[in-house]
Design an enzyme around this catalytic site. Sequence first.
Site, PDB file in Angstrom:
ATOM      1  CG  HIS A 188      -0.548   0.324   2.480  1.00 43.47           C
ATOM      2  ND1 HIS A 188       0.132  -0.561   3.270  1.00 43.47           N
ATOM      3  CD2 HIS A 188      -0.633   1.462   3.207  1.00 43.47           C
ATOM      4  CE1 HIS A 188       0.435   0.015   4.405  1.00 43.47           C
ATOM      5  NE2 HIS A 188      -0.019   1.253   4.412  1.00 43.47           N
ATOM      6  CE  LYS A 192       1.496   5.031   3.229  1.00 43.51           C
ATOM      7  NZ  LYS A 192       0.440   5.442   4.139  1.00 43.51           N
ATOM      8  CG  ASP A 245       4.648  -5.075  10.075  1.00 43.60           C
ATOM      9  OD1 ASP A 245       3.719  -5.670   9.495  1.00 43.60           O
ATOM     10  OD2 ASP A 245       4.469  -4.040  10.758  1.00 43.60           O
ATOM     11  CG  HIS A 250       5.201  -0.865   3.777  1.00 42.28           C
ATOM     12  ND1 HIS A 250       4.423  -1.472   2.830  1.00 42.28           N
ATOM     13  CD2 HIS A 250       4.569  -1.085   4.966  1.00 42.28           C
ATOM     14  CE1 HIS A 250       3.370  -2.036   3.413  1.00 42.28           C
ATOM     15  NE2 HIS A 250       3.445  -1.820   4.712  1.00 42.28           N
ATOM     16  CE  LYS A 336       4.541  -1.837  13.848  1.00 39.92           C
ATOM     17  NZ  LYS A 336       3.250  -1.406  13.365  1.00 39.92           N
ATOM     18  CD  GLN A 372       2.230   7.504   6.505  1.00 38.86           C
ATOM     19  OE1 GLN A 372       1.533   7.225   5.563  1.00 38.86           O
ATOM     20  NE2 GLN A 372       2.433   6.658   7.494  1.00 38.86           N
ATOM     21  CB  SER A 400       2.888  22.556   3.130  1.00 40.19           C
ATOM     22  OG  SER A 400       1.598  22.207   3.566  1.00 40.19           O
TER      23      SER A 400
HETATM   24  C1  BG6 Z   1       1.236  -2.238   7.632  1.00 40.32           C
HETATM   25  C2  BG6 Z   1       1.954  -2.842   8.801  1.00 40.32           C
HETATM   26  O1  BG6 Z   1       1.616  -2.888   6.451  1.00 40.32           O
HETATM   27  O2  BG6 Z   1       1.548  -0.879   7.549  1.00 40.32           O
HETATM   28  C3  BG6 Z   1       1.613  -2.122  10.086  1.00 40.32           C
HETATM   29  O3  BG6 Z   1       1.616  -4.217   8.922  1.00 40.32           O
HETATM   30  C4  BG6 Z   1       1.808  -0.635   9.939  1.00 40.32           C
HETATM   31  O4  BG6 Z   1       2.388  -2.617  11.166  1.00 40.32           O
HETATM   32  C5  BG6 Z   1       1.150  -0.115   8.673  1.00 40.32           C
HETATM   33  O5  BG6 Z   1       1.245  -0.016  11.074  1.00 40.32           O
HETATM   34  C6  BG6 Z   1       1.541   1.320   8.418  1.00 40.32           C
HETATM   35  O6  BG6 Z   1       0.798   1.837   7.346  1.00 40.32           O
HETATM   36  P1  BG6 Z   1       0.524   3.411   7.256  1.00 40.32           P
HETATM   37  O7  BG6 Z   1      -0.123   3.569   5.927  1.00 40.32           O
HETATM   38  O8  BG6 Z   1      -0.345   3.748   8.415  1.00 40.32           O
HETATM   39  O9  BG6 Z   1       1.863   4.052   7.353  1.00 40.32           O
END
Ligand code: BG6
Length: 484
Positions: A188, A192, A245, A250, A336, A372, A400
Amino acid sequence: PETGSLSIVVLGASGDLAKRKTFPALFRLYRQGFLLPNEVCVFGYARTEIDNNEFRNRLRGYLVPGKDSSPEQLEEVSKFLYLVKYVSGSYDSKDGFCNLDKDISQHESLKNSADGSSRRLFYLALPPSVYPSVCKMIKTYCMNKSDLGGWTRIVVEKPFGKDLESAEQLSTQIGELFEEPQIYRIDHYLGKELVQNMLVLRFANRFFMPQWNRDNIANVQIVFRENFGTEGRGGYFDQYGIIRDIIQNHLLQVFCLVAMEKPVSLKPEHIRDEKVKVLESVQPIKDDEVVLGQYEGYRDDPTVPDHSNTPTFATIILRVHNERWEGVPFILKAGKALNARKADIRVQFKDVPGDIFQCQKQGRNEFVIRLQPSEAMYMKLTVKKPGLEMATIQSELDLSYRQRYHAVIIPEAYERLILDTIRGDQQHFVRRDELKASWNMFTPLLQRIDKGEFKSIPYKPGTRGPAEADKLLLEKAGYVRTHG
Ligand code: BG6
């Protein structure tokens, strides 16, 4: 645009991902007219034995914008829910999938437009352990059978495997049933706004093209921070840890877009070819270029084992062995329970040679892309301090998004990506060889962590993470902090 009936099947419909992300994204697409009531039906499929009404009621709470929703907004939700149909069944049951196929066919026969083609999208909001059996069921019982065209596509979510071997096994199992153009692996972060902006920024601006290399850039940091822990997800998280994760998927996707060469064109295959190339240019990760951490209190979660060594924080330096980047450290950092919720890319430039102003101590030029929250891009640069004296200060050129594009509602990542799956655009999805290259990079390190050969250093929640990480960056990456 394609016409014909469109069936979107969300498997795992009662799960958290489906309720929090998939259905709300579908609802937003519906609201904006991308999903038309005269062609779409959204099917929720899960094991729970409930009827349509009950399912719609359970979903409603995730779609209404808030307590103070207007009657019009509530009405919109109801109209969307009217297009949602629930089918219950297990993930390996012939009966369940035959029922699903029957319902989809019925929808198709009612809604078919003149060309009679049918489009079937299966969104697997499920744990990867059931992907093979679900894909088999779809392939056997639920494919688009229309002679008049259309397609069947599947969307899968991470975690796509746990290491190179398991990811390849999963890819092979799915690959035996579906062709690569039918498979959409979602990351995902690729949905963004400022991640999608990366290629435009790099390849449509003369400012950046000549600067974007080892001659000018000292280091690049890609940082993900969350100011909350694994709340309620400890059981899942402990199996994976922060590298699987966040970093392997990402942050590595963001890395690809920052570091890759210019693609031949914007065709998805051209872009993905370049991503694979840069991934394959990354050298093996060195032990002394990794710092792992675990926040204090993580193990208080009853679903986390008392002696867990799973990292909730990691800083890893990547070295790219190519003409553009030799010698430039790429720092991937994720954690985290840190001091902020933020994700950004920081490109730090080298010091000015022969600095006649002696302003280097004030900080280097830095180009920051904030993914973000509050999307923004800003350049930190040195200017003359306004006034009579010839002194310098660090200032910012700031774009911005909230201020500049206040009239535009920035779409949610999932909304954009689901629309791409319907349109058949794979640009923002991970190809099989890309996935393989990414697991290849992290698997040796992950195996050692799993064997307990790498220790996670404890850190206090609400901090910047273990101090060892800052030390690593200073010593190994020459990273000079210019911010708080
Ligand atoms: C997810 C992870 O893929 O992405 C989570 O499993 C994480 O641990 C999340 O909190 C973060 O996504 P975003 O879009 O809120 O940055």
